[in-house]
Design an enzyme around this catalytic site. Structure first.
Site, short mmCIF file in Angstrom:
data_model
loop_
_atom_site.label_atom_id
_atom_site.label_comp_id
_atom_site.label_asym_id
_atom_site.label_seq_id
_atom_site.Cartn_x
_atom_site.Cartn_y
_atom_site.Cartn_z
N HIS A 55 0.85 -1.19 0.00
CA HIS A 55 0.00 0.00 0.00
C HIS A 55 0.89 1.24 0.00
O HIS A 55 2.04 1.19 0.46
CB HIS A 55 -0.91 0.00 1.23
N GLU A 57 1.02 3.86 1.79
CA GLU A 57 1.52 4.28 3.10
C GLU A 57 2.69 3.40 3.55
O GLU A 57 3.71 3.90 4.06
CB GLU A 57 0.40 4.22 4.14
N CYS A 85 -5.92 2.07 5.67
CA CYS A 85 -6.56 0.80 6.04
C CYS A 85 -5.96 0.34 7.38
O CYS A 85 -4.97 0.90 7.84
CB CYS A 85 -6.33 -0.23 4.94
N CYS A 88 -2.16 -0.34 7.28
CA CYS A 88 -1.34 0.87 7.22
C CYS A 88 -1.41 1.66 8.52
O CYS A 88 -0.41 2.22 8.97
CB CYS A 88 -1.78 1.74 6.05
N1 LIG Z 1 -5.45 3.66 1.96
C1 LIG Z 1 -5.13 2.68 1.07
C2 LIG Z 1 -6.00 1.67 0.77
C3 LIG Z 1 -5.63 0.72 -0.14
N2 LIG Z 1 -4.43 0.77 -0.71
C4 LIG Z 1 -3.55 1.75 -0.41
O1 LIG Z 1 -2.43 1.81 -0.94
N3 LIG Z 1 -3.92 2.71 0.49
#
Ligand SMILES: Nc1ccnc(=O)[nH]1
Length: 158
Positions: A55, A57, A85, A88
């Site tokens: 992801h 982040e 999420c 993250c």
């Molecule tokens: N906030 C996120 C959700 C899904 N994928 C990501 O990279 N970031």
């Protein structure tokens, strides 16, 4: 919001948009800032690197920690194009970032098929009511590492 904060968020959003155009991953971008300076950038790389944890982040946190040569990112802030999420968010706590600025919400992500909201809902349930089955076994053998850590003279605590 200051002009600088808006600029950092625009940069995160721009990374997300570029990522869609280059088809490297999902529509997510993040920047990590320390003392008013961007020290790392991340774009979602899940599909292009076959890494479900890539992801935006997490990619940005890895880059920032690598660049600064430390696992402790206190003093840093993350600007992410979407509300993090649970994975993250966990990484953000572990990295000890001081603040999160986010653009889109969990509900916005849910609306285009990214199921962060479902994971948050799962976490709010008692373990035995989640879709993911979890069973405990082998506590004794697993505790050996914890006991060794407790008495270790060479550990690096974090
Ligand atoms: N906030 C996120 C959700 C899904 N994928 C990501 O990279 N970031």
């Amino acid at each position: 919001m200051t002009e600088a904060q808006e600029q950092f968020m625009r940069e995160a959003a721009q990374l997300a948009l570029e990522n869609v155009h280059s088809a490297q991953g999902g529509p997510f971008g993040a920047v990590i800032v320390r003392d008013g300076e961007v020290i790392a950038r991340g774009m979602n790389r899940v599909t292009s690197t076959s890494d479900p944890t890539a992801h935006a982040e997490v990619v940005a946190i890895r880059e920032a920690a690598h660049r600064l040569g430390t696992f402790d990112l206190s003093g840093c802030e993350i600007y992410t194009s979407c509300e993090p999420c649970p994975m993250c968010l966990g990484a953000i706590y572990w990295a000890r970032l001081n603040r999160v600025y986010y653009g889109c919400t969990q509900a916005d992500a849910d609306a285009i098929g990214f199921s962060d909201q479902f994971i948050y809902e799962e976490l709010a349930r008692p373990q035995d009511q989640r879709r993911l089955e979890m069973r405990q076994l082998g506590r004794e053998v697993s505790l050996q590492a914890f006991e060794a850590w407790t008495v270790s003279q060479s550990k690096v605590p974090y």
